[in-house]
Design a protein around this motif. Structure first.
Motif, mmCIF file in Angstrom:
data_model
loop_
_atom_site.group_PDB
_atom_site.id
_atom_site.type_symbol
_atom_site.label_atom_id
_atom_site.label_comp_id
_atom_site.label_asym_id
_atom_site.label_seq_id
_atom_site.Cartn_x
_atom_site.Cartn_y
_atom_site.Cartn_z
ATOM 1 N N LEU A 84 0.808 -1.217 0.000
ATOM 2 C CA LEU A 84 0.000 0.000 0.000
ATOM 3 C C LEU A 84 0.839 1.264 0.000
ATOM 4 O O LEU A 84 0.578 2.203 -0.760
ATOM 5 N N ASN A 85 1.847 1.333 0.862
ATOM 6 C CA ASN A 85 2.618 2.568 0.948
ATOM 7 C C ASN A 85 3.296 2.911 -0.369
ATOM 8 O O ASN A 85 3.357 4.073 -0.770
ATOM 9 N N THR A 86 3.797 1.898 -1.071
ATOM 10 C CA THR A 86 4.425 2.142 -2.364
ATOM 11 C C THR A 86 3.392 2.602 -3.380
ATOM 12 O O THR A 86 3.653 3.500 -4.188
ATOM 13 N N SER A 87 2.202 2.017 -3.338
ATOM 14 C CA SER A 87 1.166 2.416 -4.292
ATOM 15 C C SER A 87 0.699 3.839 -4.038
ATOM 16 O O SER A 87 0.338 4.562 -4.972
ATOM 17 N N LEU A 88 0.731 4.281 -2.786
ATOM 18 C CA LEU A 88 0.375 5.662 -2.477
ATOM 19 C C LEU A 88 1.430 6.626 -2.983
ATOM 20 O O LEU A 88 1.126 7.730 -3.441
ATOM 21 N N ASP A 89 2.685 6.201 -2.917
ATOM 22 C CA ASP A 89 3.785 7.053 -3.380
ATOM 23 C C ASP A 89 3.843 7.123 -4.900
ATOM 24 O O ASP A 89 4.307 8.132 -5.456
ATOM 25 N N GLU A 90 3.402 6.060 -5.582
ATOM 26 C CA GLU A 90 3.494 5.985 -7.044
ATOM 27 C C GLU A 90 2.128 5.641 -7.649
ATOM 28 O O GLU A 90 1.962 4.593 -8.274
ATOM 29 N N PRO A 91 1.132 6.509 -7.487
ATOM 30 C CA PRO A 91 -0.214 6.153 -7.954
ATOM 31 C C PRO A 91 -0.324 5.983 -9.461
ATOM 32 O O PRO A 91 -1.117 5.160 -9.939
ATOM 33 N N VAL A 92 0.455 6.743 -10.240
ATOM 34 C CA VAL A 92 0.379 6.624 -11.698
ATOM 35 C C VAL A 92 0.933 5.276 -12.152
ATOM 36 O O VAL A 92 0.340 4.587 -12.987
ATOM 37 N N VAL A 93 2.067 4.890 -11.587
ATOM 38 C CA VAL A 93 2.648 3.585 -11.910
ATOM 39 C C VAL A 93 1.699 2.471 -11.476
ATOM 40 O O VAL A 93 1.491 1.485 -12.200
ATOM 41 N N SER A 98 -1.181 -2.158 -12.439
ATOM 42 C CA SER A 98 -2.229 -2.970 -11.809
ATOM 43 C C SER A 98 -3.589 -2.813 -12.476
ATOM 44 O O SER A 98 -4.448 -3.682 -12.336
ATOM 45 N N GLY A 99 -3.813 -1.705 -13.191
ATOM 46 C CA GLY A 99 -5.076 -1.482 -13.864
ATOM 47 C C GLY A 99 -4.975 -1.662 -15.366
ATOM 48 O O GLY A 99 -5.424 -2.657 -15.928
ATOM 49 N N LEU A 100 -4.342 -0.698 -16.029
ATOM 50 C CA LEU A 100 -4.240 -0.753 -17.484
ATOM 51 C C LEU A 100 -3.444 -1.958 -17.965
ATOM 52 O O LEU A 100 -3.695 -2.479 -19.059
ATOM 53 N N GLY A 101 -2.497 -2.401 -17.166
ATOM 54 C CA GLY A 101 -1.725 -3.580 -17.544
ATOM 55 C C GLY A 101 -2.601 -4.799 -17.761
ATOM 56 O O GLY A 101 -2.330 -5.637 -18.632
ATOM 57 N N VAL A 102 -3.672 -4.911 -16.987
ATOM 58 C CA VAL A 102 -4.588 -6.041 -17.139
ATOM 59 C C VAL A 102 -5.342 -5.930 -18.467
ATOM 60 O O VAL A 102 -5.583 -6.931 -19.146
ATOM 61 N N THR A 103 -5.690 -4.708 -18.859
ATOM 62 C CA THR A 103 -6.342 -4.512 -20.158
ATOM 63 C C THR A 103 -5.412 -4.931 -21.292
ATOM 64 O O THR A 103 -5.837 -5.609 -22.246
#
Length: 322
Positions: A84-93, A98-103
């Motif tokens: 979580l902490n890393t995802s908060l620091d790097e929301p665009v990545v 995790s989102g567009l990569g699945v598409t």
């Protein structure tokens, strides 16, 4: 011989799944990010039986090439920014992977290997800090509270969209916390297990943690990957909650872990407000009734057995390193 592509094979879930599929005589191809091919310790002796390919979920050309080249019977995606902490620091990545990569991955399957059965690992975090109902089911309303949860909700939704629009056999699992000795050290279960082992061996005196009253639905990763495999054996593609349906507090975790080494956690654990997790979820506990009914899936390892397994593994690892 059936074949499977495991995207994110280097992690906890990917390695347990690889072992399960090898036991079932699958040809297993493990997809890793650039630079990860040397970090496959979780695979242990299974490493020699797995083919490794480099993938990039931000590169649609790479994914098309991999899917077209292997055309696996099954594909499992664990690639994500999971802390979580890393995802908060790097929301665009986080959103891109995790989102567009699945598409991009689903589109590669649709174009290059449409017969592939696809599994996506999603998260109970999509229900938010204050879920609309307790326990949560596949039909509980979603209310993501951070970038990681929002990206996972997008992934969950796009799996359903490709299933409905293109007829792909695509499934999403809403996964509750699942742990093992292979869990990375920054996760609280591993912090506690390793902390108890270190204190028992005289390598530390105290363990500093955040909110000891935070509760989680914790299960064993080995049980969960069995549920993932069962999802792709089901006659129809669908989404499932995989959970134990029981919660324990961080305090319970500490008490159990320290008792495994003959210690009282109250003598060693310090609650540090600086370590409190942002956007703490209050009542995340899953209802796995659908998976039980349709897949015949049940968790087999109890909470205490899981914690004992993790503490024992850390004790052994630390002793061998001395």
């Amino acid at each position: 011989m059936p074949s499977a592509l495991i995207i994110g094979i280097a992690g906890q879930d990917g390695s347990y799944l690889a072992e399960l599929l090898l036991e079932k005589d699958y040809r297993v191809v493990g997809a890793v990010a650039q630079g990860e091919s040397e970090s496959l310790d979780n695979l242990g002796t299974a490493r020699d039986r797995v083919e490794i390919v480099v993938t990039d979920l931000t590169d649609k050309g790479n994914l098309l090439e991999v899917m077209g080249g292997y055309r696996p019977d099954e594909a499992y995606n664990f690639a994500s920014q999971s802390h979580l902490n890393t995802s908060l620091d790097e929301p665009v990545v986080t959103g891109d992977v995790s989102g567009l990569g699945v598409t991009r991955l689903l589109e590669a399957i649709r174009r290059a290997s449409p017969a592939t059965r696809f599994f996506q690992a999603c998260s109970s975090e999509i229900f938010g800090r204050h879920p609309k109902e307790v326990p949560q089911t596949e039909d509980t309303p979603f209310l993501p509270w951070n970038a990681y949860a929002a990206a996972k909700l997008y992934a969950h939704g796009i799996v359903g969209a490709y299933r409905r629009s293109y007829g792909l056999f695509a499934c999403s699992a809403i996964l509750y916390n699942h742990e093992s000795p292979r869990r990375r050290p920054e996760f609280v279960t591993r912090k506690v297990a390793r902390g108890a082992a270190m204190i028992r061996l005289g390598l530390a005196r105290e363990l500093r943690l955040g909110n000891l009253e935070a509760r989680r639905d914790w299960g064993f990763a080995g049980d969960f990957v069995r549920g993932m495999w069962l999802m792709l054996q089901h006659p129809e593609p669908d989404d499932f909650v995989l959970a134990t349906g029981k919660t324990h507090s961080v305090r319970d975790l500490c008490e159990t872990a320290f008792s495994c080494v003959g210690l009282d956690y109250r003598d060693h654990v310090v609650a540090d407000p600086d370590d409190f997790r942002p956007s703490e979820s209050a009542s995340l506990v899953g209802n796995p009734a659908k998976a039980r009914r349709l897949l015949g899936w049940e968790p087999e390892v109890s909470f205490r057995e899981l914690v004992e397994m993790m503490v024992k593994a850390d004790l052994e690892s630390l002793r061998n390193a001395r």
